[in-house]
Scaffold this motif. Structure first.
Motif, short mmCIF file in Angstrom:
data_model
loop_
_atom_site.label_atom_id
_atom_site.label_comp_id
_atom_site.label_asym_id
_atom_site.label_seq_id
_atom_site.Cartn_x
_atom_site.Cartn_y
_atom_site.Cartn_z
N ALA A 185 14.72 1.27 -11.51
CA ALA A 185 14.63 -0.12 -11.15
C ALA A 185 16.18 -0.23 -11.26
N ILE A 186 16.70 -0.89 -10.34
CA ILE A 186 18.25 -1.22 -10.36
C ILE A 186 18.44 -2.76 -10.03
N ALA A 205 6.57 -6.72 -8.06
CA ALA A 205 7.48 -5.67 -8.44
C ALA A 205 7.66 -5.30 -9.93
N ALA A 206 7.46 -6.52 -10.75
CA ALA A 206 7.52 -6.31 -12.24
C ALA A 206 6.47 -5.58 -12.82
N GLY A 207 5.48 -4.92 -11.91
CA GLY A 207 4.30 -4.43 -12.64
C GLY A 207 4.76 -2.85 -12.16
N PHE A 208 5.65 -2.45 -11.21
CA PHE A 208 5.72 -1.07 -10.78
C PHE A 208 5.98 -0.01 -11.92
N VAL A 209 6.75 -0.51 -12.76
CA VAL A 209 7.10 0.45 -14.04
C VAL A 209 5.84 0.69 -14.74
N ASP A 210 4.97 0.00 -15.03
CA ASP A 210 3.66 0.20 -15.74
C ASP A 210 2.69 1.26 -14.71
N THR A 211 2.90 0.96 -13.44
CA THR A 211 2.21 1.97 -12.61
C THR A 211 2.91 3.14 -12.84
N ASP A 221 1.02 -0.98 0.00
CA ASP A 221 0.05 0.04 0.01
C ASP A 221 0.70 1.34 0.01
N ILE A 222 2.07 1.26 0.76
CA ILE A 222 2.86 2.52 0.73
C ILE A 222 3.37 2.54 -0.55
N ILE A 223 4.02 1.46 -1.09
CA ILE A 223 4.64 1.36 -2.63
C ILE A 223 3.55 1.99 -3.48
N GLN A 224 2.56 1.40 -3.71
CA GLN A 224 1.53 1.83 -4.43
C GLN A 224 1.08 3.53 -4.54
N SER A 225 0.92 3.87 -3.24
CA SER A 225 0.79 5.21 -3.12
C SER A 225 2.00 6.02 -3.57
N SER A 272 10.40 -3.73 -23.74
CA SER A 272 10.58 -3.00 -22.31
C SER A 272 9.53 -1.96 -22.15
N GLN A 273 9.20 -1.80 -21.03
CA GLN A 273 8.30 -0.68 -20.44
C GLN A 273 9.20 0.42 -20.03
N PHE A 274 10.31 0.36 -19.62
CA PHE A 274 11.00 1.47 -19.30
C PHE A 274 11.49 2.57 -20.46
#
Length: 242
Positions: free
Chosen positions: A174-175, A184-190, A160-164, A210-212
């Motif tokens: 991402a490193i 975690a793989a979906g963080f870049v999409d968000t 919840d903290i990460i999503q916010s 790649s979504q980056f």
């Protein structure tokens, strides 16, 4: 130029400090069956085996010459000097970020330095490897502590903290992460969806599709000091380094 930054670190940044990763060809999973040492069912069946697996990791972390590298130190410097909001999310269970000086840090897969009460979920700092004397102080009778590590089939910590943070960030980096394990793989999409600039730092070249938006091919210890200086100087990240 940036106001809110989210950084995700994976096994690659710790590997540069000499820690073996789990997923590489010679990684830790090559020697163990995942279901035996990294699932709730495996722990219920043989807790001593699971404890020994993580105790072996403990010995590697706390003995020898394992130290934060220039990548960890660069992120700690960014935290100290960046005037906006910053959250470092790590998939690693080691304490190299803390040793480097990072404090605004979330361990989404837990921490090897802690045990967790299976009943209350309260965590306790451990100063030595797991053993039969590690019990909680929150329950009667005291419960034997389990590793404070997120196993397969369990939910990562702090989503919840990460999503916010991802919803409102203007830069996501991402490193050293494979980008294959969800969530975690979906963080870049968000981050992309909310208009952030997205950057990947990895030893491997950018994958097709790649979504980056930007990809820096190289060691975290070499790329991050440069990126951090750009950010602190108020420069926008642009271009690709291959």
């Amino acid at each position: 130029m940036y106001q809110q930054i989210v950084i995700l670190t994976g096994a690659g940044i710790s590997a540069e400090s000499g820690l073996r990763t789990f997923r590489d060809q010679d990684g830790l999973w090559e020697e163990h069956k995942i279901e035996e040492v990294a699932t709730p069912e495996g722990y219920a069946k043989n807790p001593l085996l699971v404890e020994q697996f993580y105790n072996d990791r403990w010995q590697q972390f706390h003995q020898g010459d394992i130290q934060p590298n220039a990548g960890h130190l660069a992120l700690a410097k960014l935290e100290q000097e960046f005037e906006g909001k910053l959250l470092v999310v790590t998939q690693n269970i080691d304490d190299l970020h803390e040793r480097a000086g990072s404090k605004r840090l979330l361990h989404m897969h837990g921490q090897l330095s802690k045990g967790r009460c299976p009943r209350s979920r309260q965590t306790f700092l451990l100063k030595e490897p797991f053993g039969p004397n590690h019990t909680c102080t929150c329950c009667i009778p005291a419960q034997r502590l389990r590793p404070h590590v997120v196993w397969f089939g369990e939910m990562p910590i702090g989503l919840d903290i990460i999503q916010s943070a991802l919803d409102t960030c203007d830069l996501f980096i991402a490193i050293g992460t494979s980008g294959t394990v969800y969530p975690a793989a979906g963080f870049v999409d968000t981050a992309n969806h909310h208009g952030a600039k997205t950057v990947d730092v990895n030893l491997l070249p950018a994958e097709r599709g790649s979504q980056f938006q930007y990809h820096y091919k190289g060691k975290a210890s070499e790329v991050l000091p440069m990126l951090v200086e750009q950010i602190l100087q108020g420069k926008m990240i642009s271009g690709q380094v291959d």
